[in-house]
Design a protein around this motif. Structure first.
Motif, PDB file in Angstrom:
ATOM      1  N   ILE A  21       0.837  -1.199   0.000  1.00  0.00           N
ATOM      2  CA  ILE A  21       0.000   0.000   0.000  1.00  0.00           C
ATOM      3  C   ILE A  21       0.868   1.244   0.000  1.00  0.00           C
ATOM      4  N   THR A  22       1.909   1.257   0.832  1.00  0.00           N
ATOM      5  CA  THR A  22       2.803   2.406   0.898  1.00  0.00           C
ATOM      6  C   THR A  22       3.532   2.607  -0.427  1.00  0.00           C
ATOM      7  N   ALA A  23       4.031   1.524  -1.020  1.00  0.00           N
ATOM      8  CA  ALA A  23       4.746   1.628  -2.293  1.00  0.00           C
ATOM      9  C   ALA A  23       3.829   2.146  -3.392  1.00  0.00           C
ATOM     10  N   THR A  24       2.581   1.684  -3.407  1.00  0.00           N
ATOM     11  CA  THR A  24       1.622   2.142  -4.408  1.00  0.00           C
ATOM     12  C   THR A  24       1.285   3.609  -4.209  1.00  0.00           C
ATOM     13  N   ALA A  25       1.119   4.017  -2.948  1.00  0.00           N
ATOM     14  CA  ALA A  25       0.842   5.429  -2.651  1.00  0.00           C
ATOM     15  C   ALA A  25       1.995   6.314  -3.098  1.00  0.00           C
ATOM     16  N   HIS A  26       3.229   5.879  -2.871  1.00  0.00           N
ATOM     17  CA  HIS A  26       4.396   6.657  -3.308  1.00  0.00           C
ATOM     18  C   HIS A  26       4.447   6.749  -4.828  1.00  0.00           C
ATOM     19  N   LYS A  27       4.147   5.651  -5.498  1.00  0.00           N
ATOM     20  CA  LYS A  27       4.161   5.656  -6.965  1.00  0.00           C
ATOM     21  C   LYS A  27       3.117   6.633  -7.507  1.00  0.00           C
ATOM     22  N   LEU A  28       1.918   6.592  -6.932  1.00  0.00           N
ATOM     23  CA  LEU A  28       0.858   7.498  -7.383  1.00  0.00           C
ATOM     24  C   LEU A  28       1.201   8.950  -7.048  1.00  0.00           C
ATOM     25  N   ALA A  29       1.824   9.180  -5.891  1.00  0.00           N
ATOM     26  CA  ALA A  29       2.221  10.542  -5.521  1.00  0.00           C
ATOM     27  C   ALA A  29       3.254  11.087  -6.507  1.00  0.00           C
ATOM     28  N   ARG A  30       4.209  10.263  -6.907  1.00  0.00           N
ATOM     29  CA  ARG A  30       5.212  10.712  -7.890  1.00  0.00           C
ATOM     30  C   ARG A  30       4.556  11.008  -9.235  1.00  0.00           C
ATOM     31  N   LEU A  31       3.573  10.190  -9.610  1.00  0.00           N
ATOM     32  CA  LEU A  31       2.853  10.410 -10.858  1.00  0.00           C
ATOM     33  C   LEU A  31       2.090  11.735 -10.822  1.00  0.00           C
ATOM     34  N   ILE A  32       1.383  11.971  -9.740  1.00  0.00           N
ATOM     35  CA  ILE A  32       0.608  13.216  -9.609  1.00  0.00           C
ATOM     36  C   ILE A  32       1.545  14.416  -9.576  1.00  0.00           C
ATOM     37  N   TYR A  33       2.651  14.313  -8.861  1.00  0.00           N
ATOM     38  CA  TYR A  33       3.619  15.408  -8.820  1.00  0.00           C
ATOM     39  C   TYR A  33       4.127  15.719 -10.224  1.00  0.00           C
ATOM     40  N   SER A  34       4.451  14.689 -10.978  1.00  0.00           N
ATOM     41  CA  SER A  34       4.942  14.883 -12.337  1.00  0.00           C
ATOM     42  C   SER A  34       3.892  15.571 -13.205  1.00  0.00           C
ATOM     43  N   LEU A  35       2.639  15.160 -13.039  1.00  0.00           N
ATOM     44  CA  LEU A  35       1.558  15.770 -13.817  1.00  0.00           C
ATOM     45  C   LEU A  35       1.420  17.247 -13.482  1.00  0.00           C
ATOM     46  N   LEU A  36       1.468  17.572 -12.202  1.00  0.00           N
ATOM     47  CA  LEU A  36       1.306  18.968 -11.783  1.00  0.00           C
ATOM     48  C   LEU A  36       2.541  19.806 -12.086  1.00  0.00           C
ATOM     49  N   ARG A  37       3.703  19.250 -11.858  1.00  0.00           N
ATOM     50  CA  ARG A  37       4.955  20.001 -12.023  1.00  0.00           C
ATOM     51  C   ARG A  37       5.242  20.311 -13.486  1.00  0.00           C
ATOM     52  N   TYR A  38       5.084  19.330 -14.343  1.00  0.00           N
ATOM     53  CA  TYR A  38       5.471  19.504 -15.734  1.00  0.00           C
ATOM     54  C   TYR A  38       4.285  19.700 -16.670  1.00  0.00           C
ATOM     55  N   GLY A  39       3.080  19.623 -16.159  1.00  0.00           N
ATOM     56  CA  GLY A  39       1.889  19.879 -16.967  1.00  0.00           C
ATOM     57  C   GLY A  39       1.635  18.843 -18.043  1.00  0.00           C
ATOM     58  N   THR A  40       2.156  17.653 -17.853  1.00  0.00           N
ATOM     59  CA  THR A  40       1.929  16.611 -18.850  1.00  0.00           C
ATOM     60  C   THR A  40       0.566  15.974 -18.635  1.00  0.00           C
ATOM     61  N   ALA A  41       0.013  15.461 -19.681  1.00  0.00           N
ATOM     62  CA  ALA A  41      -1.285  14.806 -19.596  1.00  0.00           C
ATOM     63  C   ALA A  41      -1.076  13.339 -19.257  1.00  0.00           C
ATOM     64  N   TYR A  42      -1.913  12.822 -18.371  1.00  0.00           N
ATOM     65  CA  TYR A  42      -1.837  11.412 -17.997  1.00  0.00           C
ATOM     66  C   TYR A  42      -2.634  10.595 -19.000  1.00  0.00           C
ATOM     67  N   VAL A  43      -1.995   9.585 -19.553  1.00  0.00           N
ATOM     68  CA  VAL A  43      -2.663   8.686 -20.480  1.00  0.00           C
ATOM     69  C   VAL A  43      -2.570   7.286 -19.895  1.00  0.00           C
ATOM     70  N   ASP A  44      -3.702   6.755 -19.477  1.00  0.00           N
ATOM     71  CA  ASP A  44      -3.733   5.416 -18.901  1.00  0.00           C
ATOM     72  C   ASP A  44      -3.730   4.402 -20.037  1.00  0.00           C
ATOM     73  N   ALA A  45      -2.685   3.606 -20.099  1.00  0.00           N
ATOM     74  CA  ALA A  45      -2.577   2.601 -21.150  1.00  0.00           C
ATOM     75  C   ALA A  45      -3.522   1.429 -20.898  1.00  0.00           C
ATOM     76  N   GLY A  46      -4.017   1.325 -19.688  1.00  0.00           N
ATOM     77  CA  GLY A  46      -4.969   0.264 -19.366  1.00  0.00           C
ATOM     78  C   GLY A  46      -4.309  -0.937 -18.724  1.00  0.00           C
ATOM     79  N   GLN A  47      -5.125  -1.760 -18.139  1.00  0.00           N
ATOM     80  CA  GLN A  47      -4.652  -2.940 -17.428  1.00  0.00           C
ATOM     81  C   GLN A  47      -3.977  -3.932 -18.372  1.00  0.00           C
ATOM     82  N   HIS A  48      -4.524  -4.098 -19.570  1.00  0.00           N
ATOM     83  CA  HIS A  48      -3.950  -5.054 -20.524  1.00  0.00           C
ATOM     84  C   HIS A  48      -2.511  -4.675 -20.881  1.00  0.00           C
ATOM     85  N   ALA A  49      -2.274  -3.404 -21.109  1.00  0.00           N
ATOM     86  CA  ALA A  49      -0.919  -2.954 -21.456  1.00  0.00           C
ATOM     87  C   ALA A  49       0.041  -3.202 -20.298  1.00  0.00           C
ATOM     88  N   TYR A  50      -0.429  -2.959 -19.078  1.00  0.00           N
ATOM     89  CA  TYR A  50       0.422  -3.196 -17.915  1.00  0.00           C
ATOM     90  C   TYR A  50       0.731  -4.685 -17.767  1.00  0.00           C
TER      91      TYR A  50
END
Length: 83
Positions: A21-50
């Motif tokens: 849970i902690t590792a997943t929260a950190h991963k999501l926090a880094r993703l959100i920070y990147s989205l806010l900091r650099y203004g990039t759009a999040y594109v979810d490739a989907g579960q199949h791609a993962y």
């Protein structure tokens, strides 16, 4: 965010649930920070791609380990066709 759920399952198989849970929260926090900091759009490739990415990574690791021991991995169909 299905990508986060697949990641959580993968980590939970390797560590205890609270750590996953902690590792997943950190991963999501880094993703959100990147989205806010650099203004990039999040594109979810989907579960199949993962899942495909995870499968490819596991196969690559298996090939590397087999090669280190002097073996060669092959598909079941290829092995059955050999004399």
């Amino acid at each position: 965010m299905l990508h986060g759920l697949g990641y959580a399952r993968e980590i939970r198989s390797q560590a205890a649930s609270p750590q996953a849970i902690t590792a997943t929260a950190h991963k999501l926090a880094r993703l959100i920070y990147s989205l806010l900091r650099y203004g990039t759009a999040y594109v979810d490739a989907g579960q199949h791609a993962y899942e495909q990415q995870y499968r490819d990574r596991v196969l690559s690791n298996l090939h590397r380990k087999a090669h280190a021991f002097g073996y060669k991995l092959m598909r079941v169909e290829e092995a059955a066709a050999m004399p």
